[in-house]
Design an enzyme around this catalytic site. Structure first.
Site, PDB file in Angstrom:
ATOM      1  N   TYR A   1      -6.087   8.626 -16.460  1.00  0.00           N
ATOM      2  CA  TYR A   1      -6.000   9.765 -15.169  1.00  0.00           C
ATOM      3  C   TYR A   1      -6.907  10.925 -15.871  1.00  0.00           C
ATOM      4  O   TYR A   1      -7.449  11.817 -15.337  1.00  0.00           O
ATOM      5  CB  TYR A   1      -4.747  10.096 -15.157  1.00  0.00           C
ATOM      6  CG  TYR A   1      -4.547  10.582 -13.578  1.00  0.00           C
ATOM      7  CD1 TYR A   1      -4.996  10.001 -12.494  1.00  0.00           C
ATOM      8  CD2 TYR A   1      -3.559  11.797 -13.589  1.00  0.00           C
ATOM      9  CE1 TYR A   1      -5.191  10.555 -11.442  1.00  0.00           C
ATOM     10  CE2 TYR A   1      -3.513  12.320 -12.030  1.00  0.00           C
ATOM     11  CZ  TYR A   1      -4.427  11.606 -11.116  1.00  0.00           C
ATOM     12  OH  TYR A   1      -3.981  12.434  -9.917  1.00  0.00           O
TER      13      TYR A   1
ATOM     14  N   LYS B   1      -4.133  18.349 -11.889  1.00  0.00           N
ATOM     15  CA  LYS B   1      -3.028  18.177 -11.375  1.00  0.00           C
ATOM     16  C   LYS B   1      -2.024  19.215 -12.188  1.00  0.00           C
ATOM     17  O   LYS B   1      -1.152  19.925 -11.275  1.00  0.00           O
ATOM     18  CB  LYS B   1      -2.464  16.799 -11.511  1.00  0.00           C
ATOM     19  CG  LYS B   1      -3.177  16.080 -10.347  1.00  0.00           C
ATOM     20  CD  LYS B   1      -3.112  16.516  -9.005  1.00  0.00           C
ATOM     21  CE  LYS B   1      -3.561  15.452  -7.930  1.00  0.00           C
ATOM     22  NZ  LYS B   1      -3.960  15.748  -6.475  1.00  0.00           N
TER      23      LYS B   1
END
Length: 255
Positions: A154, A161
């Site tokens: 990720y 995020k």
């Protein structure tokens, strides 16, 4: 009208296909009495075609969240369809390929900056662009992927995020005086267009389906969408700066 969002006027971003969380939000919102306006970026004709699959075809406004001129004109374009907004859904994220799939140490700043601009800063930008249309009781809801941990593959999207989660808390702080809430929904992994662009995403899929206490469907966007609707409704009038996990309980168990 009847329903959880009866009479609400919502701006929903991020509808790309009918497999997106944003589409499920728009569909359920209409079914629960809301008027919905969508935004699209890039292939606007594709978003317009998807919008026709909703219970009621929704108007689509072009919006590049990195374009100051489009953000400045957003309120006027929304007013062409509704006279105000009660809620805004931020379902926007993007990172260049160098920022995903294990390239954390090598991704150049230019690519990281793009990821942060589109995925993090845009949350504040969208809220401020919509603010002239909102009043006390309104809500901004965004979508995140639990950023309290470092996830394999990720990479910089995880950092983006984390920034989004912090930005939501600061937005809650600064918009609270106007009676506007800011909350996020942390959904588990779903087979959306965004997920398919992440190399090695199947690592998330295997872990969730095997270990989430409630189980987890990789193709059911409705649980996350329902959480968004609840946060947009009048049933959470004193909740802001919160992150609601909709992940089958995976976040609550040990590694």
């Amino acid at each position: 009208m009847s329903g959880l969002l009866a009479g609400k006027r919502l701006l929903v971003t991020g509808v790309i296909t009918d497999a997106s969380i944003a589409f499920s939000v728009a569909k359920l919102a209409q079914e629960n009495g809301a008027q919905v306006v969508l935004t699209g970026y890039g292939r606007l004709s594709l978003v317009e075609r998807i919008a026709k699959r909703l219970p009621e075809p929704a108007p689509v406004i072009e919006l590049d969240v990195t374009d100051p001129e489009q953000l400045a004109g957003l309120a006027d374009r929304v007013r062409e369809h509704v006279d105000g907004l009660d809620g805004v859904v931020h379902s926007i994220g993007f990172a260049p390929q160098s920022c995903l799939g294990g390239g954390f140490l090598d991704a150049p700043w230019e690519d990281v900056a793009t990821a942060l601009h589109v995925s993090t800063y845009s949350y504040k930008s969208l809220a401020m662009a919509a603010l002239p249309l909102m009043s006390a009781g309104g809500a901004v809801v965004g979508l995140t992927f639990d950023a309290t941990k470092a996830w394999p593959v990720y990479d910089w999207m995880g950092v983006a995020k984390a920034g989004l989660e912090s930005a939501s808390r600061y937005l809650a702080l600064h918009l609270g005086k106007q009676g506007i809430r800011s909350n996020l929904v942390a959904a588990g992994p779903l087979r959306t267009i965004a997920a398919k662009s992440i190399p090695g995403f199947d690592q998330f899929e295997d872990a969730w389906t095997e270990r989430a206490p409630l189980g987890w469907s990789l193709t059911d966007q409705e649980p996350a969408a329902r959480a968004c609707l609840a946060l947009l409704s009048d049933w959470f009038p004193a909740t802001t700066g919160e992150i609601v996990h909709v992940d089958g309980g995976y976040h609550a168990i040990g590694a």
